[in-house]
Design an enzyme around this catalytic site. Structure first.
Site, PDB file in Angstrom:
ATOM      1  N   CYS A 108      -0.700  -2.168   6.552  1.00 56.97           N
ATOM      2  CA  CYS A 108      -1.445  -2.630   5.369  1.00 56.97           C
ATOM      3  C   CYS A 108      -0.487  -3.491   4.544  1.00 56.97           C
ATOM      4  O   CYS A 108       0.523  -3.964   5.073  1.00 56.97           O
ATOM      5  CB  CYS A 108      -2.023  -1.458   4.573  1.00 56.97           C
ATOM      6  SG  CYS A 108      -0.801  -0.317   3.907  1.00 56.97           S
ATOM      7  N   ARG A 127      -2.980   2.834   2.433  1.00 53.71           N
ATOM      8  CA  ARG A 127      -3.854   2.926   3.610  1.00 53.71           C
ATOM      9  C   ARG A 127      -3.116   3.242   4.905  1.00 53.71           C
ATOM     10  O   ARG A 127      -3.503   4.161   5.645  1.00 53.71           O
ATOM     11  CB  ARG A 127      -4.632   1.605   3.772  1.00 53.71           C
ATOM     12  CG  ARG A 127      -5.644   1.374   2.664  1.00 53.71           C
ATOM     13  CD  ARG A 127      -6.131  -0.066   2.647  1.00 53.71           C
ATOM     14  NE  ARG A 127      -5.086  -0.996   2.249  1.00 53.71           N
ATOM     15  CZ  ARG A 127      -5.197  -2.307   2.208  1.00 53.71           C
ATOM     16  NH1 ARG A 127      -6.347  -2.870   2.582  1.00 53.71           N
ATOM     17  NH2 ARG A 127      -4.202  -3.082   1.807  1.00 53.71           N
ATOM     18  N   ASP A 148      -8.537  -2.190  -0.217  1.00 51.59           N
ATOM     19  CA  ASP A 148      -7.270  -1.811  -0.854  1.00 51.59           C
ATOM     20  C   ASP A 148      -7.588  -0.907  -2.051  1.00 51.59           C
ATOM     21  O   ASP A 148      -8.229  -1.356  -3.006  1.00 51.59           O
ATOM     22  CB  ASP A 148      -6.562  -3.100  -1.310  1.00 51.59           C
ATOM     23  CG  ASP A 148      -5.212  -2.830  -1.947  1.00 51.59           C
ATOM     24  OD1 ASP A 148      -4.929  -1.654  -2.267  1.00 51.59           O
ATOM     25  OD2 ASP A 148      -4.453  -3.790  -2.118  1.00 51.59           O
TER      26      ASP A 148
HETATM   27  P1  4NP Z   1      -1.740  -0.476   0.587  1.00 53.40           P
HETATM   28  O1  4NP Z   1      -2.055  -0.613  -0.984  1.00 53.40           O
HETATM   29  O2  4NP Z   1      -1.615  -1.884   1.115  1.00 53.40           O
HETATM   30  O3  4NP Z   1      -2.931   0.230   1.126  1.00 53.40           O
HETATM   31  O4  4NP Z   1      -0.451   0.318   0.682  1.00 53.40           O
HETATM   32  C1  4NP Z   1      -1.234  -1.330  -1.844  1.00 53.40           C
HETATM   33  C2  4NP Z   1      -0.127  -0.724  -2.385  1.00 53.40           C
HETATM   34  C3  4NP Z   1       0.672  -1.425  -3.270  1.00 53.40           C
HETATM   35  C4  4NP Z   1       0.349  -2.721  -3.609  1.00 53.40           C
HETATM   36  C5  4NP Z   1      -0.764  -3.331  -3.052  1.00 53.40           C
HETATM   37  C6  4NP Z   1      -1.549  -2.640  -2.173  1.00 53.40           C
HETATM   38  N1  4NP Z   1       1.158  -3.430  -4.536  1.00 53.40           N
HETATM   39  O5  4NP Z   1       0.783  -4.557  -4.882  1.00 53.40           O
HETATM   40  O6  4NP Z   1       2.183  -2.918  -4.975  1.00 53.40           O
END
Ligand code: 4NP
Length: 152
Positions: free
Chosen positions: A9, A15, A122
């Protein structure tokens, strides 16, 4: 040789840690290796988001020992199957590919399911409900993947 599956991800804290934990719980660890990584490097070395840890715990999975790492070009050689949570992740993974063999390893996770929307949303900026939804989507996909892998 073990089949290696990588869940990807953006942050590798919401995720893909869930996808790693859920798929790991459904496969034979002697035959398959499951890992996760993020295309962004914002949280390297961190534990999964507390909301992901919590929803996993609700379903009996402990993902708290996982640590965030950034996707590397070598992962496209190292792993046999690479699952992207959304189309943006997919594009970022493909941008590291150096040949066709690497490109065909990469898929959208929800392509394994009948879901009409093929992206795992997300959940980072949303509430706890988003994490429950994400868990359910990933769980359905991992059931399908585990069935396929065990049939091999
Ligand atoms: P992930 O969610 O891609 O599902 O781990 C996110 C976690 C952190 C961030 C963006 C998406 N961030 O911008 O820090």
């Amino acid at each position: 040789m073990n089949t290696k599956v990588l869940m990807v991800c953006l942050g590798n804290i919401c995720r893909s840690p869930l996808a790693e934990g859920i798929l790991s719980s459904k496969i034979d660890p002697d035959r398959f290796f499951v890992d996760s990584a993020g295309t962004g490097g914002y949280h390297i070395g961190n534990r999964p988001d507390p909301r992901s840890i919590e929803v996993a715990a609700k379903y009996g999975l402990d993902i708290s020992a996982q640590r965030c790492r950034k996707l590397q070009a070598s992962d496209l050689d190292e792993f046999d199957l690479i699952y992207a949570m959304d189309r943006s992740n997919y594009k970022n993974i493909i941008s590291l590919a150096q040949n066709k063999l690497q490109i065909v390893k990469v898929r959208l996770l929800l392509d394994e399911t009948d879901e009409l929307n093929k992206e795992v949303p997300d959940p980072y900026y949303g509430g706890v409900d988003g994490f429950e939804k994400v868990y359910q989507l990933i769980d359905i996909a991992c059931d399908k993947i585990a069935q396929k892998l065990s049939a091999v």
